[in-house]
Design a protein around this motif. Sequence first.
Motif, PDB file in Angstrom:
ATOM      1  N   SER A   1     -18.178  24.346 113.947  1.00  0.00           N
ATOM      2  CA  SER A   1     -16.947  25.040 113.553  1.00  0.00           C
ATOM      3  C   SER A   1     -17.155  26.540 113.544  1.00  0.00           C
ATOM      4  O   SER A   1     -16.252  27.299 113.908  1.00  0.00           O
ATOM      5  CB  SER A   1     -16.500  24.572 112.168  1.00  0.00           C
ATOM      6  OG  SER A   1     -16.198  23.203 112.185  1.00  0.00           O
TER       7      SER A   1
ATOM      8  N   GLN B   1     -15.518  32.042 111.962  1.00  0.00           N
ATOM      9  CA  GLN B   1     -15.201  32.470 110.606  1.00  0.00           C
ATOM     10  C   GLN B   1     -16.468  32.494 109.758  1.00  0.00           C
ATOM     11  O   GLN B   1     -17.314  31.609 109.835  1.00  0.00           O
ATOM     12  CB  GLN B   1     -14.164  31.535 109.984  1.00  0.00           C
ATOM     13  CG  GLN B   1     -12.834  31.586 110.688  1.00  0.00           C
ATOM     14  CD  GLN B   1     -11.846  30.587 110.100  1.00  0.00           C
ATOM     15  OE1 GLN B   1     -12.244  29.662 109.403  1.00  0.00           O
ATOM     16  NE2 GLN B   1     -10.579  30.795 110.387  1.00  0.00           N
TER      17      GLN B   1
ATOM     18  N   GLY C   1     -14.974  28.787 115.948  1.00  0.00           N
ATOM     19  CA  GLY C   1     -13.994  29.602 115.243  1.00  0.00           C
ATOM     20  C   GLY C   1     -14.481  30.982 114.892  1.00  0.00           C
ATOM     21  O   GLY C   1     -13.702  31.931 114.855  1.00  0.00           O
TER      22      GLY C   1
END
Length: 178
Positions: free
Chosen positions: A112, A118, A116
């Motif tokens: 992730s 993040q 992404g």
Amino acid sequence: MDVFHAYTYSTAGWLALQSVPLIAGPSMIVAMLLDETRPASSIELYFARSLGFSLLAVAMLTMMLTGSIPLTTGISESVTTDDSDPKAPYAYPTLMVTFMFHALSAFYTYTSYVTGGQSVFAVAVAGNSALAFVGLWCVLFASSNGKISRRTGADKRTAGFPFSNKEADKKRAGKKRI
């Protein structure tokens, strides 16, 4: 405190830390996950709180099944991870399940983070990876006392590969001649 108990306490703490925002502010969590701004539906709130309570339950089960929380009244009794210990009969299976959970969570949060980008996923990768590595260490080294020889004090499960034990070879050669 040994490494096994430190692992169980940190696993319970990490799971409890993840459950607090899911229980206390599920609408905030849902709003952070969505691209557009809208109020959270009742089913989203239900699932967020259910996941938070589930994480708390797993944290408590980890503490109880490993024997980190003594369920007896005697204080002088020590808690071990030995398979025959009646105070913590599920310590090793719980260790395996939590280790696999942390390893899979670390893999998921890493993918992730890569897709992404993040920073919250980077924190999750660090926490889950650290717990997975400590769990792996406990699985490999802290799960049993080994097969200790009464005569020599050495672990009987060790092998000579890739390095040979010259002293043991001398003793074996001496026994063969007699």
